[in-house]
Write a protein that holds these residues in place. Structure first.
Motif, PDB file in Angstrom:
ATOM      1  N   ASP A 112       0.876  -1.269  -0.072  1.00  0.00           N
ATOM      2  CA  ASP A 112      -0.133  -0.087  -0.096  1.00  0.00           C
ATOM      3  C   ASP A 112       0.769   1.166  -0.095  1.00  0.00           C
ATOM      4  OD1 ASP A 112      -2.699   1.157  -0.054  1.00  0.00           O
ATOM      5  OD2 ASP A 112      -2.279   1.549   2.064  1.00  0.00           O
ATOM      6  N   ALA A 113       1.906   1.147   0.794  1.00  0.00           N
ATOM      7  CA  ALA A 113       2.835   2.400   0.634  1.00  0.00           C
ATOM      8  C   ALA A 113       3.689   2.798  -0.680  1.00  0.00           C
ATOM      9  CB  ALA A 113       4.009   2.036   1.686  1.00  0.00           C
ATOM     10  N   GLY A 114       3.696   1.793  -1.309  1.00  0.00           N
ATOM     11  CA  GLY A 114       4.282   1.692  -2.589  1.00  0.00           C
ATOM     12  C   GLY A 114       3.414   2.154  -3.692  1.00  0.00           C
ATOM     13  N   ILE A 115       2.061   1.703  -3.500  1.00  0.00           N
ATOM     14  CA  ILE A 115       1.040   2.238  -4.375  1.00  0.00           C
ATOM     15  C   ILE A 115       0.887   3.530  -4.137  1.00  0.00           C
ATOM     16  CG2 ILE A 115      -1.274   2.283  -4.687  1.00  0.00           C
ATOM     17  CD1 ILE A 115      -1.149  -0.793  -4.656  1.00  0.00           C
ATOM     18  N   ASN A 116       0.903   4.272  -2.830  1.00  0.00           N
ATOM     19  CA  ASN A 116       0.651   5.462  -2.363  1.00  0.00           C
ATOM     20  C   ASN A 116       1.683   6.411  -2.763  1.00  0.00           C
ATOM     21  OD1 ASN A 116      -1.892   5.441  -1.336  1.00  0.00           O
ATOM     22  ND2 ASN A 116      -1.096   4.991   0.952  1.00  0.00           N
ATOM     23  N   ASN A 117       2.967   5.883  -2.798  1.00  0.00           N
ATOM     24  CA  ASN A 117       4.042   6.718  -3.315  1.00  0.00           C
ATOM     25  C   ASN A 117       3.974   6.842  -4.831  1.00  0.00           C
ATOM     26  OD1 ASN A 117       6.877   7.959  -2.104  1.00  0.00           O
ATOM     27  ND2 ASN A 117       7.528   6.652  -4.171  1.00  0.00           N
ATOM     28  N   THR A 118       3.449   5.852  -5.513  1.00  0.00           N
ATOM     29  CA  THR A 118       3.478   6.143  -6.935  1.00  0.00           C
ATOM     30  C   THR A 118       2.320   7.095  -7.148  1.00  0.00           C
ATOM     31  OG1 THR A 118       3.902   3.811  -7.276  1.00  0.00           O
ATOM     32  CG2 THR A 118       2.701   5.128  -9.071  1.00  0.00           C
ATOM     33  N   ASP A 119       1.109   7.164  -6.396  1.00  0.00           N
ATOM     34  CA  ASP A 119       0.360   8.292  -6.570  1.00  0.00           C
ATOM     35  C   ASP A 119       0.890   9.716  -6.360  1.00  0.00           C
ATOM     36  OD1 ASP A 119      -1.655   6.178  -7.233  1.00  0.00           O
ATOM     37  OD2 ASP A 119      -2.560   6.371  -5.039  1.00  0.00           O
ATOM     38  N   ARG A 120       1.388   9.686  -5.387  1.00  0.00           N
ATOM     39  CA  ARG A 120       2.408  10.902  -4.817  1.00  0.00           C
ATOM     40  C   ARG A 120       3.267  11.388  -6.078  1.00  0.00           C
ATOM     41  NH1 ARG A 120       7.396  11.549  -1.668  1.00  0.00           N
ATOM     42  NH2 ARG A 120       7.521  13.831  -1.488  1.00  0.00           N
ATOM     43  N   PHE A 121       3.929  10.438  -6.615  1.00  0.00           N
ATOM     44  CA  PHE A 121       4.824  10.640  -7.603  1.00  0.00           C
ATOM     45  C   PHE A 121       4.045  11.297  -9.022  1.00  0.00           C
ATOM     46  CE2 PHE A 121       7.085   9.119 -11.535  1.00  0.00           C
ATOM     47  CZ  PHE A 121       8.116  10.027 -11.834  1.00  0.00           C
ATOM     48  N   LEU A 122       3.015  10.668  -9.371  1.00  0.00           N
ATOM     49  CA  LEU A 122       2.162  11.045 -10.507  1.00  0.00           C
ATOM     50  C   LEU A 122       1.315  12.279 -10.231  1.00  0.00           C
ATOM     51  CD1 LEU A 122       0.862   7.448 -11.837  1.00  0.00           C
ATOM     52  CD2 LEU A 122       2.865   8.795 -12.413  1.00  0.00           C
ATOM     53  N   GLY A 123       1.000  12.373  -9.050  1.00  0.00           N
ATOM     54  CA  GLY A 123       0.316  13.822  -8.683  1.00  0.00           C
ATOM     55  C   GLY A 123       1.101  15.029  -8.662  1.00  0.00           C
ATOM     56  N   GLY A 124       2.569  14.425  -8.303  1.00  0.00           N
ATOM     57  CA  GLY A 124       3.695  15.607  -8.261  1.00  0.00           C
ATOM     58  C   GLY A 124       3.773  15.997  -9.713  1.00  0.00           C
ATOM     59  N   ILE A 125       3.989  15.076 -10.689  1.00  0.00           N
ATOM     60  CA  ILE A 125       4.414  15.430 -12.056  1.00  0.00           C
ATOM     61  C   ILE A 125       3.375  16.163 -12.740  1.00  0.00           C
ATOM     62  CG2 ILE A 125       4.483  14.386 -14.305  1.00  0.00           C
ATOM     63  CD1 ILE A 125       6.990  13.713 -12.772  1.00  0.00           C
ATOM     64  N   GLN A 126       1.851  15.865 -12.276  1.00  0.00           N
ATOM     65  CA  GLN A 126       0.715  16.752 -12.784  1.00  0.00           C
ATOM     66  C   GLN A 126       1.069  18.063 -12.428  1.00  0.00           C
ATOM     67  OE1 GLN A 126      -2.665  14.673 -11.204  1.00  0.00           O
ATOM     68  NE2 GLN A 126      -2.866  13.582 -13.277  1.00  0.00           N
ATOM     69  N   ASN A 127       1.563  18.343 -11.235  1.00  0.00           N
ATOM     70  CA  ASN A 127       1.383  19.597 -10.579  1.00  0.00           C
ATOM     71  C   ASN A 127       2.768  20.218 -11.301  1.00  0.00           C
ATOM     72  OD1 ASN A 127      -0.541  19.744  -8.669  1.00  0.00           O
ATOM     73  ND2 ASN A 127       0.687  18.946  -7.007  1.00  0.00           N
ATOM     74  N   VAL A 128       3.873  19.723 -11.758  1.00  0.00           N
ATOM     75  CA  VAL A 128       5.039  20.306 -12.163  1.00  0.00           C
ATOM     76  C   VAL A 128       4.417  20.943 -13.644  1.00  0.00           C
ATOM     77  CG1 VAL A 128       7.144  19.673 -13.347  1.00  0.00           C
ATOM     78  CG2 VAL A 128       6.695  19.087 -10.861  1.00  0.00           C
ATOM     79  N   VAL A 129       3.711  20.044 -14.445  1.00  0.00           N
ATOM     80  CA  VAL A 129       3.235  20.328 -15.517  1.00  0.00           C
ATOM     81  C   VAL A 129       2.163  21.629 -15.465  1.00  0.00           C
ATOM     82  CG1 VAL A 129       1.728  19.569 -17.318  1.00  0.00           C
ATOM     83  CG2 VAL A 129       3.347  18.005 -16.660  1.00  0.00           C
ATOM     84  N   LYS A 130       1.353  21.452 -14.466  1.00  0.00           N
ATOM     85  CA  LYS A 130       0.293  22.826 -14.438  1.00  0.00           C
ATOM     86  C   LYS A 130       1.476  24.142 -14.040  1.00  0.00           C
ATOM     87  CE  LYS A 130      -3.472  20.079 -12.939  1.00  0.00           C
ATOM     88  NZ  LYS A 130      -4.708  19.624 -11.725  1.00  0.00           N
TER      89      LYS A 130
END
Length: 190
Positions: A112-130
């Motif tokens: 679950d921590a690994g999945i949450n880390n992936t979500d954090r990473f992908l959400g961060g990438i979206q924020n960088v693009v924005k």
């Protein structure tokens, strides 16, 4: 005719003050916010690396271990107090269920921590693009939030497992009490 140059417009005091204020804001942005944005971007890319996954998983599995340490220690101490040999099958069987549950919870919490880390990473990438598009960025859930969520899940699973064990013990105690009461009434109640 006029004394001004046709290539250069007249600047009023208000326009000059506005230009100075804009230059001040731009320089502050360059000096303060650009380094912060770069730091944020680097932290986002770091979240996608193996070390970030390992850190997240290690954190939650340590929390799971801490939840079970007292319980397993209590089981072992109780059996030792009753004189049960730690090398005996009875001692090993008495703690095997707790160790099995610990392993399951550690595995699930780590995944679950690994999945949450992936979500954090992908959400961060979206924020960088924005940020690059000049759009307002959304808040990103940090490592503390991930750990908190994982810890809540571990505590919930621990409480459920502990309650199940307590119910089994209580049911066995009730059955033993009923059997003893019946035997007493049958043999000793005359």
């Amino acid at each position: 005719m006029g004394g001004g140059s046709p290539d250069r417009p007249d600047e009023s005091e208000a326009y000059r003050a506005l230009a100075e204020q804009s230059a001040t804001y731009f320089n502050r942005y360059k000096d303060v916010f650009v380094p912060l944005e770069n730091q944020y971007i680097q932290s986002v890319f770091d979240a996608g690396g193996g070390a970030a996954y390992q850190e997240a998983m290690d954190g939650v599995t340590s929390m799971a271990q801490a939840q079970f340490d007292d319980r397993i220690g209590g089981l072992q101490s109780g059996m030792l107090a009753k004189g049960i040999d730690p090398n005996s099958g009875r001692f090993q069987a008495g703690t095997a269920d707790a160790f099995e549950k610990l392993g399951t919870i550690r595995g699930l919490a780590g995944a679950d921590a690994g999945i949450n880390n992936t979500d954090r990473f992908l959400g961060g990438i979206q924020n960088v693009v924005k940020m690059g598009q000049g759009l307002a960025s959304e808040a990103m859930q940090g490592q503390i939030g991930l750990a908190s969520t994982a810890e809540d899940k571990i505590r919930s699973q621990f409480a459920t497992d502990f309650a199940d064990d307590q119910q089994r013990s209580q049911a066995l105690g009730t059955a033993a009490g009923m059997a003893a009461g019946g035997a007493y009434n049958y043999f000793g109640g005359n």
